[in-house]
Write a protein that holds these residues in place. Structure first.
Motif, PDB file in Angstrom:
ATOM      1  N   LYS A 216       0.841  -1.212   0.000  1.00  0.00           N
ATOM      2  CA  LYS A 216       0.000   0.000   0.000  1.00  0.00           C
ATOM      3  C   LYS A 216       0.870   1.254   0.000  1.00  0.00           C
ATOM      4  O   LYS A 216       0.559   2.237  -0.696  1.00  0.00           O
ATOM      5  N   PHE A 217       1.957   1.223   0.761  1.00  0.00           N
ATOM      6  CA  PHE A 217       2.852   2.382   0.797  1.00  0.00           C
ATOM      7  C   PHE A 217       3.609   2.524  -0.522  1.00  0.00           C
ATOM      8  O   PHE A 217       3.884   3.635  -0.966  1.00  0.00           O
ATOM      9  N   ALA A 220       1.314   4.209  -2.770  1.00  0.00           N
ATOM     10  CA  ALA A 220       1.047   5.591  -2.342  1.00  0.00           C
ATOM     11  C   ALA A 220       2.232   6.491  -2.677  1.00  0.00           C
ATOM     12  O   ALA A 220       2.854   7.103  -1.809  1.00  0.00           O
ATOM     13  N   GLN A 301      -4.439  -0.297   6.159  1.00  0.00           N
ATOM     14  CA  GLN A 301      -5.089   0.558   5.164  1.00  0.00           C
ATOM     15  C   GLN A 301      -5.200   1.993   5.666  1.00  0.00           C
ATOM     16  O   GLN A 301      -4.850   2.954   4.961  1.00  0.00           O
ATOM     17  N   CYS A 304      -1.863   3.855   5.871  1.00  0.00           N
ATOM     18  CA  CYS A 304      -1.414   4.334   4.567  1.00  0.00           C
ATOM     19  C   CYS A 304      -2.121   5.640   4.209  1.00  0.00           C
ATOM     20  O   CYS A 304      -1.487   6.605   3.772  1.00  0.00           O
TER      21      CYS A 304
END
Length: 338
Positions: A216-217, A220, A301, A304
């Motif tokens: 997720k990072f 992002a 989640q 993030c």
């Protein structure tokens, strides 16, 4: 709000998971049982999901081995009687379709888990579980589709073992409170994080969740996040840690929590922030295990999103608006097409 879309997708899990349960259960009920080995996987989130659910499957007394699409396509000797569950929201992921084609040719049963009934993956599969929802966006770090994929895998496991599934309704009823707790926890963690690297440590099934969280990072804006097995981190990777970094140990099982607490204790005065994510199940049942996985997932989640908001990253833009976003996107597109 700059990242309203990711916020909406995270929040939508409270209703979409509950809405999807009935249609998924109906589709799963039509499937025949299994005889041989069971593999589950795909690319990215599609392999992190079955890996993170290993404790849930163990509590069901079913052995489902998580493998990447590349591992399945190039390094797995399929046998007649085996089953491979391959997940792809679009159903068009090249390596996953390749894995399905190779498995099918070997006489292995292929089950597709996808949102696209007319996809290449579904066309190769012997059976298809259609995920009955539409992602709000595919441009933000993926949240809703990951949770629905996990729900489908858990429901499949229960079906294969002939176990009652009533507890799923109760678990999904807890999702709103789990999400609220996750938001509160994530904001507090994000406020204490420095500007350096993020280390996400997990043991056993938690390593799958750690890999999901790190991804997720990465999505992002290409933030530096490193997932590692908690014990292995101590055997060399620890020398990578700088004072501006953050270490988060996942605590979704007793052994991992115990070792993670030791890491947090030793590094707490050295790094910007060190702490725990999630918590172990209240009992050894598959339902308690699944609730624990959801708790960890939601905290990752929300963390993030909280960090992206703090850094003012526009998550729907290529590389979240950071330099060279279009170049990265073009390279990724060319590679994924091969």
């Amino acid at each position: 709000m700059i990242n309203d879309m990711m916020e909406r997708e995270i929040a939508a899990q409270a209703s979409v998971l509950a809405d999807c349960l009935g249609p998924i259960a109906s589709a799963v009920s039509k499937l025949a049982g299994t005889e041989g080995r069971i593999f589950a996987g795909g690319c990215g989130d599609s392999v992190f999901a079955p890996a993170a659910l290993a404790g849930v499957f163990a509590a069901m007394d079913i052995d489902i081995v998580a493998r990447t699409s590349m591992s399945l396509a190039g390094f797995t000797r399929f046998l007649a009687g085996d089953t491979v569950i391959l997940s792809s929201i679009s159903g068009g992921t090249k390596r996953t379709v390749e894995a399905a084609t190779i498995a099918h040719a070997a006489g292995t049963r292929v089950i597709a888990v996808t949102c696209n009934q007319d996809s290449a993956l579904a066309s190769v599969a012997d059976d298809t579980i259609l995920l009955p929802f539409t992602p709000l966006s595919r441009k933000t770090p993926h949240t809703l589709d990951y949770a629905v994929t996990m729900l489908a895998l858990v429901r499949l496991g229960l079906h294969f073992k002939g176990k009652a599934a009533e507890d799923l309704t109760h678990i999904l009823g807890k999702v709103p409170s789990l999400l609220e707790d996750a938001r509160t926890r994530a904001v507090a963690i994000a406020a204490g994080m420095g500007g350096g690297k993020l280390f996400l440590l997990g043991a056993g099934p938690d390593l799958g969740s750690a890999e999901y969280g790190a991804a997720k990072f990465h999505e992002a804006g290409g933030l530096v996040a490193i997932a590692a097995e908690t014990e292995n981190f101590i055997h060399g990777m620890n020398f990578m840690v700088e004072p501006e970094d953050t270490i988060l140990a996942l605590a979704g099982n007793v052994a991992g929590r115990s070792r993670g607490e030791g890491v947090v204790e030793q590094f707490s005065t050295f790094v910007a922030h060190a702490g725990l994510i999630g918590g172990p199940p209240e009992n050894p049942s598959w339902a308690a295990e699944f609730r624990s996985v959801l708790r960890t997932t939601f905290e990752l989640q929300c963390l993030c999103l909280a960090v992206a908001n703090t850094k003012n990253l526009a998550l729907e833009s290529p590389r979240a608006g950071r330099d060279n976003g279009s170049v990265h996107l073009e390279i990724q597109s060319r590679l994924m097409a091969r």
